[in-house]
Design a protein around this motif. Structure first.
Motif, PDB file in Angstrom:
ATOM      1  N   SER A   1       0.795  -1.242   0.000  1.00 22.47           N
ATOM      2  CA  SER A   1       0.000   0.000   0.000  1.00 22.47           C
ATOM      3  C   SER A   1       0.822   1.284   0.000  1.00 22.47           C
ATOM      4  CB  SER A   1      -0.992   0.021   1.161  1.00 22.47           C
ATOM      5  OG  SER A   1      -0.821  -1.047   2.020  1.00 22.47           O
TER       6      SER A   1
ATOM      7  N   GLN B   1       0.732   2.804  -3.239  1.00 25.15           N
ATOM      8  CA  GLN B   1      -0.523   3.490  -3.566  1.00 25.15           C
ATOM      9  C   GLN B   1      -0.617   4.838  -2.874  1.00 25.15           C
ATOM     10  OE1 GLN B   1      -2.312  -0.243  -2.386  1.00 25.15           O
ATOM     11  NE2 GLN B   1      -3.509  -0.182  -4.264  1.00 25.15           N
ATOM     12  N   ALA B   2      -0.089   4.890  -1.625  1.00 23.14           N
ATOM     13  CA  ALA B   2      -0.065   6.182  -0.922  1.00 23.14           C
ATOM     14  C   ALA B   2       0.759   7.191  -1.722  1.00 23.14           C
ATOM     15  CB  ALA B   2       0.524   6.006   0.475  1.00 23.14           C
TER      16      ALA B   2
ATOM     17  N   MET C   1      -1.304   8.332  -4.763  1.00 23.96           N
ATOM     18  CA  MET C   1      -2.349   9.287  -4.366  1.00 23.96           C
ATOM     19  C   MET C   1      -1.747  10.659  -4.121  1.00 23.96           C
ATOM     20  SD  MET C   1      -5.142   7.324  -1.991  1.00 23.96           S
ATOM     21  CE  MET C   1      -4.121   6.245  -1.002  1.00 23.96           C
TER      22      MET C   1
ATOM     23  N   PHE D   1      -7.230   0.754   7.218  1.00 21.58           N
ATOM     24  CA  PHE D   1      -7.172   1.708   6.090  1.00 21.58           C
ATOM     25  C   PHE D   1      -8.439   1.745   5.242  1.00 21.58           C
ATOM     26  CE2 PHE D   1      -3.822  -1.610   6.073  1.00 21.58           C
ATOM     27  CZ  PHE D   1      -4.530  -2.648   5.458  1.00 21.58           C
TER      28      PHE D   1
ATOM     29  N   CYS E   1     -10.621  -6.379   1.452  1.00 22.84           N
ATOM     30  CA  CYS E   1     -10.912  -5.165   0.672  1.00 22.84           C
ATOM     31  C   CYS E   1     -11.751  -4.185   1.481  1.00 22.84           C
ATOM     32  CB  CYS E   1     -11.658  -5.542  -0.600  1.00 22.84           C
ATOM     33  SG  CYS E   1     -13.299  -6.251  -0.274  1.00 22.84           S
ATOM     34  N   GLY E   2     -12.048  -3.059   0.891  1.00 21.84           N
ATOM     35  CA  GLY E   2     -12.923  -2.095   1.542  1.00 21.84           C
ATOM     36  C   GLY E   2     -12.925  -0.766   0.823  1.00 21.84           C
TER      37      GLY E   2
ATOM     38  N   VAL F   1     -11.824   2.976   0.749  1.00 18.37           N
ATOM     39  CA  VAL F   1     -10.670   3.674   1.329  1.00 18.37           C
ATOM     40  C   VAL F   1     -11.147   4.629   2.437  1.00 18.37           C
ATOM     41  CG1 VAL F   1      -8.686   5.154   0.853  1.00 18.37           C
ATOM     42  CG2 VAL F   1      -9.462   3.527  -0.881  1.00 18.37           C
TER      43      VAL F   1
ATOM     44  N   VAL G   1      -7.441   8.267   5.270  1.00 13.44           N
ATOM     45  CA  VAL G   1      -6.319   7.873   4.406  1.00 13.44           C
ATOM     46  C   VAL G   1      -6.266   8.799   3.192  1.00 13.44           C
ATOM     47  CG1 VAL G   1      -5.426   6.042   2.893  1.00 13.44           C
ATOM     48  CG2 VAL G   1      -6.319   5.451   5.161  1.00 13.44           C
TER      49      VAL G   1
ATOM     50  N   GLY H   1      -6.458  -6.110  -1.169  1.00 15.24           N
ATOM     51  CA  GLY H   1      -5.120  -6.702  -1.096  1.00 15.24           C
ATOM     52  C   GLY H   1      -5.248  -8.210  -1.161  1.00 15.24           C
ATOM     53  N   VAL H   2      -4.379  -8.829  -1.991  1.00 17.37           N
ATOM     54  CA  VAL H   2      -4.435 -10.274  -2.160  1.00 17.37           C
ATOM     55  C   VAL H   2      -3.014 -10.825  -2.149  1.00 17.37           C
ATOM     56  CG1 VAL H   2      -4.708  -9.865  -4.637  1.00 17.37           C
ATOM     57  CG2 VAL H   2      -5.139 -12.129  -3.739  1.00 17.37           C
ATOM     58  N   GLY H   3      -2.851 -11.959  -1.497  1.00 24.73           N
ATOM     59  CA  GLY H   3      -1.530 -12.585  -1.464  1.00 24.73           C
ATOM     60  C   GLY H   3      -1.292 -13.358  -2.757  1.00 24.73           C
TER      61      GLY H   3
HETATM   62  C1  2NL Z   1      -5.370  -8.340   2.940  1.00 18.55           C
HETATM   63  C2  2NL Z   1      -5.990  -7.030   3.013  1.00 18.55           C
HETATM   64  C3  2NL Z   1      -6.074  -4.923   2.011  1.00 18.55           C
HETATM   65  C4  2NL Z   1      -5.955  -2.662   1.302  1.00 18.55           C
HETATM   66  C5  2NL Z   1      -5.364  -3.895   1.466  1.00 18.55           C
HETATM   67  C6  2NL Z   1      -5.366  -0.332   0.854  1.00 18.55           C
HETATM   68  C7  2NL Z   1      -4.453   0.528   0.312  1.00 18.55           C
HETATM   69  C8  2NL Z   1      -4.649   1.867   0.384  1.00 18.55           C
HETATM   70  C9  2NL Z   1      -5.753   2.363   0.955  1.00 18.55           C
HETATM   71  C10 2NL Z   1      -6.649   1.492   1.498  1.00 18.55           C
HETATM   72 CL1  2NL Z   1      -3.490   2.915  -0.248  1.00 18.55          CL
HETATM   73  N1  2NL Z   1      -6.454   0.170   1.429  1.00 18.55           N
HETATM   74  N2  2NL Z   1      -5.170  -1.652   0.780  1.00 18.55           N
HETATM   75  C11 2NL Z   1      -7.265  -2.492   1.626  1.00 18.55           C
HETATM   76  C12 2NL Z   1      -7.966  -3.549   2.172  1.00 18.55           C
HETATM   77  C13 2NL Z   1      -7.371  -4.780   2.359  1.00 18.55           C
HETATM   78  O1  2NL Z   1      -5.407  -6.119   2.142  1.00 18.55           O
HETATM   79  O2  2NL Z   1      -5.784  -9.228   3.618  1.00 18.55           O
HETATM   80  N3  2NL Z   1      -4.400  -8.501   2.104  1.00 18.55           N
HETATM   81  C14 2NL Z   1      -3.720  -9.749   1.936  1.00 18.55           C
END
Ligand code: 2NL
Length: 339
Positions: free
Chosen positions: A172, A175-176, A179, A252, A285-286, A288, A292, A309-311
């Motif tokens: 992330s 991504q910050a 932005m 976040f 997910c979600g 933002v 943030v 975000g995904v592994g």
């Molecule tokens: C997970 C969860 C997540 C995000 C990653 C993200 C990035 C920015 C702002 C807000 Cl810049 N969110 N990333 C959001 C939700 C979940 O990853 O379990 N990943 C393996």
């Protein structure tokens, strides 16, 4: 002198017969026909003959000279032909033999999975952006709504370089940074290596890979998030795949969700692969978090966004039915050759 000539003649013809290389033939030529050769010296002795005998003797010498030359030429032709025969025989190709297989390399299963995920999102208009693996904690945590002292900082058991710099625990921060550059709208994925102080086992590694996605624009809602991830799941696991969103918490995003896909082995009925659940968890997910957006210089009153975000290893393990994550790092040829 005639006897001498006959001896030389016999001698040279004998030597030519016995010679077995072009070099030897050349030596013979020098020995007999060269400037200081034996035939040449016989010619020089002509002055010792009676004048009336000289023409006849000259004729004899010339005859034998021609004989010697002819024999040399004949031997040379014979040897050249033999050498060519030998060369051709040595180079003979059996076109009926099976061809040699060329060892062609291929992508690592992680790379194959990443290519697939990138293909899907690039197809939906996303950009692929990469960033540094060594980050400021400001970008890795603070700007993502994880202030100093927040329990999430401990949960991630991060590798610190010093008080401010660390190995990123998620992608992330990339991504910050995007932005912060302020170019909107944003449609991006950030794949890359991340680090956490985890012990190695079948599902954990201190270094693994994440793919995070981010969309920021006017009027982005949760339905955009759901539609996008549903499409992603269908393209990755097959068009009959269903998605399920369960409420969750991430610092976040707000609201946040975990996403399951219907088991692509049993279609959701329940099997060993999905541990009889019918569902397999694949990502978080979600929407933002407004804070943030604000910390990254975007007005949350005008813009909204979603993120996920995904592994990467998780995708590879599921898609290729790998039962131990360690296989992805050990580079055992017997494992890699299966892809
Ligand atoms: C997970 C969860 C997540 C995000 C990653 C993200 C990035 C920015 C702002 C807000 Cl810049 N969110 N990333 C959001 C939700 C979940 O990853 O379990 N990943 C393996």
């Amino acid at each position: 002198m005639n006897d001498e000539l006959s001896r030389i003649t016999e001698d040279i013809l004998e030597k030519i017969r016995k010679s077995d290389s072009l070099e030897k033939l050349n030596e013979i030529r020098v020995e007999f026909l060269g400037k200081k050769g034996r035939i040449t010296s016989v010619m020089k002795n002509m002055k010792d003959l009676a004048p009336e005998e000289r023409p006849k003797f000259g004729q004899l010498v010339n005859d034998m000279r021609q004989k010697a030359e002819a024999a040399l030429e004949e031997a040379k032709a014979r040897m050249t032909a033999a050498a060519r025969e030998a060369k051709l025989a040595a180079e003979e190709i059996d076109v009926t033999l099976p061809a040699k297989k060329r060892a062609v390399g291929h992508g690592h299963p992680n790379q194959i999975a990443l290519d697939e995920v990138e293909r899907i999102f690039v197809g939906m208009g996303y950009e692929v952006v990469e960033g540094p693996e060594v980050e400021y904690q400001e970008y890795n945590f603070t700007k993502l709504n994880i202030p100093e002292g927040h329990p999430a900082r401990d949960e991630q058991d991060t590798f610190y370089i010093n008080d401010e710099i660390l190995l990123r625990s998620q992608t992330s921060p990339v991504q910050a940074r995007v932005m912060e550059q302020g170019k909107l709208p944003i449609r991006m994925i950030a794949p890359g290596r991340v680090f956490r102080s985890d012990n190695i086992d079948a599902t954990h590694s201190p270094s693994f890979h994440q793919i995070e996605g981010l969309v920021v624009d006017k009027h982005i809602t949760m339905t955009d998030l759901k539609g996008t991830l549903d499409q992603f799941a269908k393209e990755l696991f097959g068009e009959n795949t269903k998605t399920r969103f369960r409420p969750h918490h991430f610092p976040f995003t707000e609201p946040s969700a975990e996403v399951d896909v219907s088991c692509f082995k049993c279609g959701g009925k329940g099997c060993r692969f999905c541990k009889n659940e019918g569902w397999i968890e694949i990502l978080g997910c979600g929407m933002v978090h407004p804070h943030v957006l604000e910390m990254c210089g975007i007005d949350p009153e005008k813009y909204t966004g979603f993120a996920f975000g995904v592994g990467l290893e998780r995708i590879a393990i599921l898609k290729y039915e790998i039962d131990d994550m360690r296989l992805l790092y050990e580079n055992d040829q017997r494992f890699l050759d299966q892809f």
